[in-house]
Design a protein around this motif. Sequence first.
Motif, PDB file in Angstrom:
ATOM      1  N   HIS A 247      31.291  29.721 104.417  1.00 40.46           N
ATOM      2  CA  HIS A 247      32.021  30.482 105.443  1.00 40.46           C
ATOM      3  C   HIS A 247      31.368  31.861 105.657  1.00 40.46           C
ATOM      4  O   HIS A 247      31.139  32.274 106.802  1.00 40.46           O
ATOM      5  CB  HIS A 247      33.484  30.644 105.032  1.00 40.46           C
ATOM      6  CG  HIS A 247      34.250  31.602 105.902  1.00 40.46           C
ATOM      7  ND1 HIS A 247      34.978  31.199 106.998  1.00 40.46           N
ATOM      8  CD2 HIS A 247      34.369  32.962 105.847  1.00 40.46           C
ATOM      9  CE1 HIS A 247      35.515  32.267 107.574  1.00 40.46           C
ATOM     10  NE2 HIS A 247      35.164  33.349 106.897  1.00 40.46           N
ATOM     11  N   GLU A 248      31.068  32.557 104.557  1.00 43.18           N
ATOM     12  CA  GLU A 248      30.445  33.887 104.689  1.00 43.18           C
ATOM     13  C   GLU A 248      29.070  33.770 105.348  1.00 43.18           C
ATOM     14  O   GLU A 248      28.680  34.621 106.150  1.00 43.18           O
ATOM     15  CB  GLU A 248      30.349  34.589 103.335  1.00 43.18           C
ATOM     16  CG  GLU A 248      31.695  34.867 102.650  1.00 43.18           C
ATOM     17  CD  GLU A 248      32.749  35.504 103.554  1.00 43.18           C
ATOM     18  OE1 GLU A 248      32.382  36.195 104.519  1.00 43.18           O
ATOM     19  OE2 GLU A 248      33.948  35.286 103.306  1.00 43.18           O
TER      20      GLU A 248
ATOM     21  N   GLU B  91      36.716  34.248 112.691  1.00 39.83           N
ATOM     22  CA  GLU B  91      37.002  33.567 111.423  1.00 39.83           C
ATOM     23  C   GLU B  91      36.997  32.045 111.579  1.00 39.83           C
ATOM     24  O   GLU B  91      36.425  31.336 110.755  1.00 39.83           O
ATOM     25  CB  GLU B  91      38.345  34.042 110.861  1.00 39.83           C
ATOM     26  CG  GLU B  91      38.342  35.488 110.402  1.00 39.83           C
ATOM     27  CD  GLU B  91      37.245  35.764 109.383  1.00 39.83           C
ATOM     28  OE1 GLU B  91      36.941  34.878 108.560  1.00 39.83           O
ATOM     29  OE2 GLU B  91      36.668  36.859 109.419  1.00 39.83           O
TER      30      GLU B  91
ATOM     31  N   TYR C 243      44.746  35.436 108.291  1.00 42.23           N
ATOM     32  CA  TYR C 243      44.377  36.202 109.488  1.00 42.23           C
ATOM     33  C   TYR C 243      45.368  35.954 110.625  1.00 42.23           C
ATOM     34  O   TYR C 243      45.678  36.855 111.399  1.00 42.23           O
ATOM     35  CB  TYR C 243      42.963  35.840 109.955  1.00 42.23           C
ATOM     36  CG  TYR C 243      41.892  36.304 108.998  1.00 42.23           C
ATOM     37  CD1 TYR C 243      41.497  37.648 108.972  1.00 42.23           C
ATOM     38  CD2 TYR C 243      41.289  35.437 108.100  1.00 42.23           C
ATOM     39  CE1 TYR C 243      40.531  38.093 108.097  1.00 42.23           C
ATOM     40  CE2 TYR C 243      40.319  35.877 107.212  1.00 42.23           C
ATOM     41  CZ  TYR C 243      39.942  37.201 107.216  1.00 42.23           C
ATOM     42  OH  TYR C 243      38.996  37.647 106.345  1.00 42.23           O
TER      43      TYR C 243
ATOM     44  N   HIS D 180      29.234  33.680 109.035  1.00 42.86           N
ATOM     45  CA  HIS D 180      29.212  34.994 109.692  1.00 42.86           C
ATOM     46  C   HIS D 180      27.770  35.482 109.884  1.00 42.86           C
ATOM     47  O   HIS D 180      27.446  36.091 110.906  1.00 42.86           O
ATOM     48  CB  HIS D 180      29.994  36.025 108.873  1.00 42.86           C
ATOM     49  CG  HIS D 180      31.478  35.825 108.916  1.00 42.86           C
ATOM     50  ND1 HIS D 180      32.179  35.713 110.087  1.00 42.86           N
ATOM     51  CD2 HIS D 180      32.395  35.713 107.919  1.00 42.86           C
ATOM     52  CE1 HIS D 180      33.468  35.540 109.821  1.00 42.86           C
ATOM     53  NE2 HIS D 180      33.625  35.528 108.508  1.00 42.86           N
TER      54      HIS D 180
HETATM   55 ZN   LIG Z   1      35.355  35.334 107.399  1.00 40.42          ZN
END
Ligand SMILES: [Zn+2]
Length: 229
Positions: free
Chosen positions: A95-96, A170, A206, A99
């Motif tokens: 996931h990171e 996200e 989030y 980004h």
């Molecule tokens: Zn994230």
Amino acid sequence: MLLILIVVVFAIIGYVVSKRLKGKFRKYSQIALKANLSGKEIAELMLADHGISNVQVNCVEGKLTDHYNPQNRTVNLSPDVYYGRNAAATAVSAHECGHAVQHAKAYSWLQLRSAMVPLQNASGRILNIVLIASLFGGFLIGLPYEFIGAIVVGAYGIMTLFTLVTLPVEFDASRRALAWVQERNIVTEKEYGMSKDALKWAAMTYVVAALASLATLAYYIFVFFGARD
Ligand SMILES: [Zn+2]
């Protein structure tokens, strides 16, 4: 009183979601990944697969402190994720890196979010000043009610917009992560399910933050500009 109700309700929802998220991570962290790759190795592999060579993978202290820093182009993973060889660590690491891929591809929602950071910080400071001033009287005395309302609603509106812009960023990072781990055959079908579930609960935090912000904004609009007779 309504504001207290909003704050309390979302504090409870936030607490339940974060408790659930931690529970999921604990559960999925205990099951060893068949591919036996650590979060660090996953990150390096995913970055290399996307032709990204200028992003560094670091280990940072704390729990659930994982994040991508666009300023110095670093993927920062908590020790549990960095060294972890399980579905939860895989999901967070990928996931990171999602980004980092967004950054490399100039993904428009990430660009918009980054551009909004200074505005968001300034809004937070303005709201703090208004809050402190309203507690002690101060310079707010004599200012028209609508003027103070415009400042509060404007600043809070920017902060709410920021939480909303965060959502596609996200969700897209998780989508990229899951697509890559599946494509790369990093996880078994069962591990894929766990990764997806872990990321779903991370995204929920989030969503809750955005909803709480929207509800508070609606409250301020009602208080300052609602029908008064
Ligand atoms: Zn994230």
